[in-house]
Design a protein around this motif. Structure first.
Motif, PDB file in Angstrom:
ATOM      1  N   GLN A   1     -24.821  -6.535   3.647  1.00  0.00           N
ATOM      2  CA  GLN A   1     -23.483  -6.725   4.224  1.00  0.00           C
ATOM      3  C   GLN A   1     -22.357  -6.415   3.251  1.00  0.00           C
ATOM      4  O   GLN A   1     -21.180  -6.506   3.623  1.00  0.00           O
ATOM      5  CB  GLN A   1     -23.335  -8.176   4.704  1.00  0.00           C
ATOM      6  CG  GLN A   1     -24.286  -8.537   5.825  1.00  0.00           C
ATOM      7  CD  GLN A   1     -24.097  -9.965   6.299  1.00  0.00           C
ATOM      8  OE1 GLN A   1     -23.545 -10.213   7.352  1.00  0.00           O
ATOM      9  NE2 GLN A   1     -24.570 -10.922   5.489  1.00  0.00           N
TER      10      GLN A   1
ATOM     11  N   THR B   1     -35.594  -8.893  11.798  1.00  0.00           N
ATOM     12  CA  THR B   1     -34.829  -8.181  12.816  1.00  0.00           C
ATOM     13  C   THR B   1     -33.332  -8.310  12.552  1.00  0.00           C
ATOM     14  O   THR B   1     -32.576  -7.334  12.680  1.00  0.00           O
ATOM     15  CB  THR B   1     -35.171  -8.720  14.216  1.00  0.00           C
ATOM     16  OG1 THR B   1     -36.571  -8.551  14.456  1.00  0.00           O
ATOM     17  CG2 THR B   1     -34.385  -7.987  15.292  1.00  0.00           C
ATOM     18  N   GLU B   2     -32.899  -9.488  12.157  1.00  0.00           N
ATOM     19  CA  GLU B   2     -31.489  -9.694  11.819  1.00  0.00           C
ATOM     20  C   GLU B   2     -31.095  -8.861  10.607  1.00  0.00           C
ATOM     21  O   GLU B   2     -30.002  -8.265  10.569  1.00  0.00           O
ATOM     22  CB  GLU B   2     -31.234 -11.173  11.557  1.00  0.00           C
ATOM     23  CG  GLU B   2     -31.420 -12.051  12.792  1.00  0.00           C
ATOM     24  CD  GLU B   2     -31.367 -13.543  12.469  1.00  0.00           C
ATOM     25  OE1 GLU B   2     -31.288 -13.881  11.253  1.00  0.00           O
ATOM     26  OE2 GLU B   2     -31.410 -14.356  13.402  1.00  0.00           O
TER      27      GLU B   2
ATOM     28  N   ALA C   1     -32.542  -6.059   9.629  1.00  0.00           N
ATOM     29  CA  ALA C   1     -32.544  -4.662  10.044  1.00  0.00           C
ATOM     30  C   ALA C   1     -31.260  -4.310  10.786  1.00  0.00           C
ATOM     31  O   ALA C   1     -30.720  -3.196  10.636  1.00  0.00           O
ATOM     32  CB  ALA C   1     -33.760  -4.384  10.926  1.00  0.00           C
ATOM     33  N   GLN C   2     -30.755  -5.244  11.590  1.00  0.00           N
ATOM     34  CA  GLN C   2     -29.491  -5.017  12.284  1.00  0.00           C
ATOM     35  C   GLN C   2     -28.342  -4.897  11.298  1.00  0.00           C
ATOM     36  O   GLN C   2     -27.452  -4.049  11.449  1.00  0.00           O
ATOM     37  CB  GLN C   2     -29.228  -6.158  13.267  1.00  0.00           C
ATOM     38  CG  GLN C   2     -28.010  -5.941  14.155  1.00  0.00           C
ATOM     39  CD  GLN C   2     -28.150  -4.730  15.049  1.00  0.00           C
ATOM     40  OE1 GLN C   2     -29.219  -4.476  15.608  1.00  0.00           O
ATOM     41  NE2 GLN C   2     -27.076  -3.948  15.159  1.00  0.00           N
ATOM     42  N   MET C   3     -28.369  -5.724  10.251  1.00  0.00           N
ATOM     43  CA  MET C   3     -27.350  -5.621   9.204  1.00  0.00           C
ATOM     44  C   MET C   3     -27.387  -4.234   8.556  1.00  0.00           C
ATOM     45  O   MET C   3     -26.338  -3.623   8.305  1.00  0.00           O
ATOM     46  CB  MET C   3     -27.578  -6.684   8.132  1.00  0.00           C
ATOM     47  CG  MET C   3     -27.343  -8.104   8.562  1.00  0.00           C
ATOM     48  SD  MET C   3     -27.721  -9.243   7.181  1.00  0.00           S
ATOM     49  CE  MET C   3     -27.801 -10.804   8.064  1.00  0.00           C
TER      50      MET C   3
ATOM     51  N   THR D   1     -28.420  -1.411   9.789  1.00  0.00           N
ATOM     52  CA  THR D   1     -27.913  -0.403  10.717  1.00  0.00           C
ATOM     53  C   THR D   1     -26.390  -0.458  10.801  1.00  0.00           C
ATOM     54  O   THR D   1     -25.715   0.576  10.757  1.00  0.00           O
ATOM     55  CB  THR D   1     -28.526  -0.615  12.110  1.00  0.00           C
ATOM     56  OG1 THR D   1     -29.948  -0.489  12.020  1.00  0.00           O
ATOM     57  CG2 THR D   1     -27.989   0.403  13.098  1.00  0.00           C
ATOM     58  N   GLU D   2     -25.843  -1.657  10.914  1.00  0.00           N
ATOM     59  CA  GLU D   2     -24.394  -1.808  11.074  1.00  0.00           C
ATOM     60  C   GLU D   2     -23.613  -1.358   9.851  1.00  0.00           C
ATOM     61  O   GLU D   2     -22.463  -0.921   9.972  1.00  0.00           O
ATOM     62  CB  GLU D   2     -24.074  -3.266  11.391  1.00  0.00           C
ATOM     63  CG  GLU D   2     -24.558  -3.718  12.773  1.00  0.00           C
ATOM     64  CD  GLU D   2     -24.363  -5.206  12.990  1.00  0.00           C
ATOM     65  OE1 GLU D   2     -23.976  -5.909  12.016  1.00  0.00           O
ATOM     66  OE2 GLU D   2     -24.618  -5.677  14.116  1.00  0.00           O
TER      67      GLU D   2
ATOM     68  N   GLN E   1     -40.794  -3.612  16.242  1.00  0.00           N
ATOM     69  CA  GLN E   1     -39.354  -3.522  16.452  1.00  0.00           C
ATOM     70  C   GLN E   1     -38.759  -2.227  15.890  1.00  0.00           C
ATOM     71  O   GLN E   1     -37.553  -2.005  16.009  1.00  0.00           O
ATOM     72  CB  GLN E   1     -38.661  -4.713  15.772  1.00  0.00           C
ATOM     73  CG  GLN E   1     -39.150  -6.081  16.218  1.00  0.00           C
ATOM     74  CD  GLN E   1     -38.875  -6.364  17.677  1.00  0.00           C
ATOM     75  OE1 GLN E   1     -37.887  -5.886  18.229  1.00  0.00           O
ATOM     76  NE2 GLN E   1     -39.747  -7.145  18.304  1.00  0.00           N
TER      77      GLN E   1
ATOM     78  N   LYS F   1     -36.201   0.171  17.577  1.00  0.00           N
ATOM     79  CA  LYS F   1     -34.837  -0.301  17.834  1.00  0.00           C
ATOM     80  C   LYS F   1     -33.871   0.034  16.706  1.00  0.00           C
ATOM     81  O   LYS F   1     -32.656  -0.078  16.881  1.00  0.00           O
ATOM     82  CB  LYS F   1     -34.836  -1.815  18.047  1.00  0.00           C
ATOM     83  CG  LYS F   1     -35.672  -2.295  19.229  1.00  0.00           C
ATOM     84  CD  LYS F   1     -35.635  -3.813  19.321  1.00  0.00           C
ATOM     85  CE  LYS F   1     -36.489  -4.319  20.478  1.00  0.00           C
ATOM     86  NZ  LYS F   1     -36.476  -5.818  20.550  1.00  0.00           N
ATOM     87  N   PHE F   2     -34.391   0.433  15.541  1.00  0.00           N
ATOM     88  CA  PHE F   2     -33.536   0.573  14.364  1.00  0.00           C
ATOM     89  C   PHE F   2     -33.701   1.952  13.740  1.00  0.00           C
ATOM     90  O   PHE F   2     -34.801   2.334  13.327  1.00  0.00           O
ATOM     91  CB  PHE F   2     -33.862  -0.522  13.345  1.00  0.00           C
ATOM     92  CG  PHE F   2     -33.667  -1.911  13.889  1.00  0.00           C
ATOM     93  CD1 PHE F   2     -32.396  -2.413  14.079  1.00  0.00           C
ATOM     94  CD2 PHE F   2     -34.761  -2.695  14.234  1.00  0.00           C
ATOM     95  CE1 PHE F   2     -32.211  -3.685  14.590  1.00  0.00           C
ATOM     96  CE2 PHE F   2     -34.589  -3.962  14.745  1.00  0.00           C
ATOM     97  CZ  PHE F   2     -33.306  -4.468  14.938  1.00  0.00           C
TER      98      PHE F   2
END
Length: 396
Positions: free
Chosen positions: A187, A215-216, A218-220, A222-223, A246, A249-250
């Motif tokens: 982040q 998963t959280e 991995a979302q970070m 990507t963002e 998963q 999704k990423f």
């Protein structure tokens, strides 16, 4: 499938775009490598020292004057009870591996890993080959990035990225603060294209992050335009924690899986990388044809499909891990501080002395250069090996 060469079909392809043809790709890669590689030092080669590893039977045999075949190797975390290999048709030794055989292996691996389609898999002759190939594959993109190794962990990751010319930093963590450290990196402002590498479960402390938390993370990634590479070499005994299912999704996540450790067939040399299809296709092209031997394709496919053996083996390994803990607790002053079902990590001021004593008995365990008071044990396979270890420990 044009893979990463076509950047109009996928965000992943747009983020990691390779040169449009092999000649240009090769020339650009060499130009970039020469400009940033740590080996380039005024016309000379800068030597990066390879780290020590488990499985160094030859060195132990020379040190203790005990022939290599007489050793009990407990230093690697490789299952000592291998999946039983049936007879192999001679044709698999005689001809080049078929594309259809590789496709069948990928389908079996996809089913085993719980992923939706085999086109998310790239195969290589061992996870180590992937660890050494992927950094140069990324280097082809002519990007400047920092690689954050979540450590302490398997040392070949840092070495592979350094060889490819990337800046690397090892972030010292514990199982308790590992997630927060990763979140801070993922982040953080800037650092687009930075790569965070996590071994899960970690080697050697065995720290394990659950699928929801991964998963959280991995979302970070990507963002914030960063990459997350997860090495699940020791995940087979805890498949419910795997993030493989998963991956679709990423766009910025790659997962490495080892075949040889759980199935006890490290000499077969097979590793899989799970990632978005466009990336998997391009990495497969980078690895090249016939990378997996014909007999290995046949054996690994059958092992991936053998659910009964897998279930029984996970149960037996859990029993054996507890047996090892009890044995160490009763005969030594070591304390368990981590590990997985395939290996245990112990701590004690006499760790090095114990390892030396076992070495004189032809039993190899794993010491660590940066933690002299820690020692890692794999699990014995046969009852004969268990008795041999118990007698050696009793003789301390």
């Amino acid at each position: 499938m044009q893979g990463l060469a076509d950047d109009t079909k996928s965000p992943a392809a747009a983020q990691v775009r390779l040169a449009p043809d092999p000649v240009t790709r090769y020339a650009d890669s060499i130009k970039f490598y020469r400009s940033v590689s740590p080996f380039r030092a005024k016309g000379t080669f800068m030597i990066l020292q390879s780290p020590s590893h488990g499985g160094a039977i030859d060195a132990a045999a020379e040190k203790y004057c005990i022939a290599a075949p007489d050793w009990l190797d407990l230093s690697t975390g490789i299952n000592a009870t291998a999946w039983p290999i049936a007879a192999i048709d001679a044709i698999h030794w005689q001809r080049l591996p078929l594309a259809s055989e590789l496709d069948a292996l990928k389908q079996a691996a996809a089913d085993y890993y719980g992923i939706s389609h085999p086109n998310q898999i790239a195969c290589a002759p061992g996870t180590q080959a992937l660890i050494q190939t992927i950094p140069f594959w990324f280097a082809d993109q002519d990007r400047t990035a920092t690689v954050h190794i979540i450590g302490p962990t398997y040392a070949e990751h840092a070495l592979g990225w350094k060889r490819a010319g990337f800046r690397t930093e090892t972030v010292t963590t514990t199982p308790e603060n590992r997630v927060s450290n990763m979140a801070d990196i993922l982040q953080s402002p800037g650092g687009r294209d930075d790569i965070v590498i996590l071994v899960n479960p970690n080697n050697p402390d065995g720290g394990l992050i659950d699928q929801t938390t991964l998963t959280e993370l991995a979302q970070m990634a990507t963002e914030h335009g960063k990459w997350l590479l997860i090495d699940e070499a020791f995940m087979d005994c805890s498949p419910e924690y795997s993030i493989c299912r998963q991956c679709h999704k990423f766009e910025h996540m790659i997962v490495l899986r080892s075949f040889g450790k759980f199935f006890g067939l490290a000499g077969l040399r097979l590793g899989c990388a799970v990632m978005p299809p466009e990336l998997a296709a391009d990495l497969t092209d980078r690895i090249g044809p016939w990378a997996i031997a014909g007999p290995a394709l046949t054996i690994a496919r059958a092992a991936f499909e053998d659910r009964v053996w897998q279930t029984d083996m996970r149960h037996q390994l859990s029993i054996d891990a507890n047996r090892l803990d009890n044995l160490i607790a009763s005969l030594t002053d070591l304390e368990r501080v981590g590990g997985t079902i395939l290996f245990r990590l112990y701590h004690g001021k006499n760790a090095a002395k114990l390892a030396h004593h076992l070495g004189t008995q032809g039993i190899l365990v794993r010491l660590f250069d940066d933690h002299a008071d820690r020692v890692r044990f794999g699990l014995p396979g046969s009852e004969k090996d268990w008795i041999r270890l118990e007698k050696a420990l009793a003789g301390l």
